[in-house]
Design an enzyme around this catalytic site. Sequence first.
Site, PDB file in Angstrom:
ATOM      1  N   ASP A 515       0.862  -1.181   0.000  1.00 53.19           N
ATOM      2  CA  ASP A 515       0.000   0.000   0.000  1.00 53.19           C
ATOM      3  C   ASP A 515       0.900   1.233   0.000  1.00 53.19           C
ATOM      4  O   ASP A 515       1.527   1.552   1.012  1.00 53.19           O
ATOM      5  CB  ASP A 515      -0.893  -0.028   1.244  1.00 53.19           C
ATOM      6  N   HIS A 516       0.933   1.921  -1.142  1.00 57.75           N
ATOM      7  CA  HIS A 516       1.885   3.020  -1.300  1.00 57.75           C
ATOM      8  C   HIS A 516       1.511   4.247  -0.471  1.00 57.75           C
ATOM      9  O   HIS A 516       2.302   5.198  -0.361  1.00 57.75           O
ATOM     10  CB  HIS A 516       1.990   3.413  -2.779  1.00 57.75           C
ATOM     11  N   ARG A 517       0.341   4.261   0.135  1.00 57.65           N
ATOM     12  CA  ARG A 517       0.007   5.366   1.038  1.00 57.65           C
ATOM     13  C   ARG A 517       0.882   5.337   2.284  1.00 57.65           C
ATOM     14  O   ARG A 517       1.202   6.379   2.860  1.00 57.65           O
ATOM     15  CB  ARG A 517      -1.466   5.277   1.460  1.00 57.65           C
TER      16      ARG A 517
END
Length: 544
Positions: A515-517
Amino acid sequence: MYEFKFADIGEGIHEGTVLQWNFKVGDKVKEGETLVIVETDKVNAELPSPVDGTIVSLGAKEGEEIHVGQIIVTIDDGTGTPAAAPAPAQVSAPTPAPAAAPQVAAPAASGDIYDFKFADIGEGIHEGTILQWNFKVGDKVKEGETLVVVETDKVNAELPSPVDGTILKLGKAEGEVIHVGETVVLIGQNGATLEQAQAPKAEAPVSEPKKGAGVVGEIEVSDDIIGGSEEVHVVATTGKVLASPVARKLASDLGVDIATIKGSGEQGRVMKDDVQNSKAPAEAQAPVQQTQAPAQAAASVAPSFAAAGKPQGDVEVVKITRLRKAVSNAMTRSKSIIPETVLMDEINVDALVNFRNEAKGLAESKGIKLTYMAFIAKAVLIALKEFPMFNASFNHDTDEVYIKKFINLGMAVDTPDGLIVPNIKNADRLSVFELASQVRSLADDTIARKISMDQQTGGTFTITNFGSAGIAFGTPVINYPELAILGIGKIDRKPWVVGNEIKIAHTLPLSLAVDHRIIDGADGGRFLMRVKELLTNPTLLLLS
């Protein structure tokens, strides 16, 4: 007369499909006998009869959907005539009334009707699908006999009869969906008939209803018992503990007497939090508290879009199963919420192949089939300890990351009905041999659809093996609300540069989605390199 209604068993399930009836109208049924099998998003549930009796009517046919609160079956259990179930309404402030002396239930010539409703057992399940009826209308049923099997998102639940009696009416047919609060079955007691249940009644003062059962597995829940005459009857409660299946299992694991716990659920039902708050280490509480908040926010993020219509021409229309629908919803939610990035690498696992071959004999002597997955799982577990952000979830409503101090390792399992992701609780505490044993048994139980809801909730990181399909690399979809997933490709033999030479080596492809967040690509690379280091030097797995 007993109206057995499809109950709310949590996990967002609102309906199910009746797969198979085991009884027909006029059959005698015993309490606990499986009436029907209901397919839900997650499981095929066997619903047991709550009472002895004769099946009067089936609420749904095989293949039909049944919703929470709908009647699955009506059973004549010899107890009399049902009254109309009270409809939910806005409740105004009551007018004070003088206290009345307790009334004693007098025998009713026309008997009583037990309205068995599908109950809310938590976990967000609101519906299920009737898979199989074990009784039909007219059958006699004994308390505890399995009436029906209901499939929910998480489990196939056998619903036992809460009373003795005769089945008067089934709320739903096999294959139909039943919702929480709907009648699963009507069970007649003391000679009650369906005609009495359908007869109009004079208004009478409302008395304290009996607490009956809307059951999934072994869980008793509250319900209504309806007087068979115009007289008002106060019926004694069953005295059974109302609890969700997850709460019962947790209480058993913790050695807690569930009868001593005050329930916070509807009508005093004991829920997971009640058990955890009574006697649970912080480690046990964390999975529930830390994974629910992100899940609740998910629904508002998923976009809406027009559905593709039926194309012109010669087409075959195939209705997807409830499990496939659940997978579809989960994948849509994940892809709608998570901006994921995928990192890939391929490693030389010659040392791992040799190490496994040397250990296979010892494993077999212990009755264990030693697979590569056990070693891969161990490497991932070690890496998760060193990179705790990969063992977390993110609540985008509160901007909070929940870093979990426990590791419940999810294992994606390919079943004939669709993908299911059960998990191994506290997997980091297990050895390679123990992991091998648990992975095998978990996969077998999942394929057989025998796993519990507890085994399908609370996961913190998932491994998926598309190598079993002969695939090397892929872009796995993160199992929301987790933050990462590792895809394993097939082990193959190919040319590999070793020093200044080219040799044939065993290679293992790895695909890590994050999850690149919350997780940057560089962090993902470091995590993947640590897994690579452990798998290329398998003796390190024994030193953790």
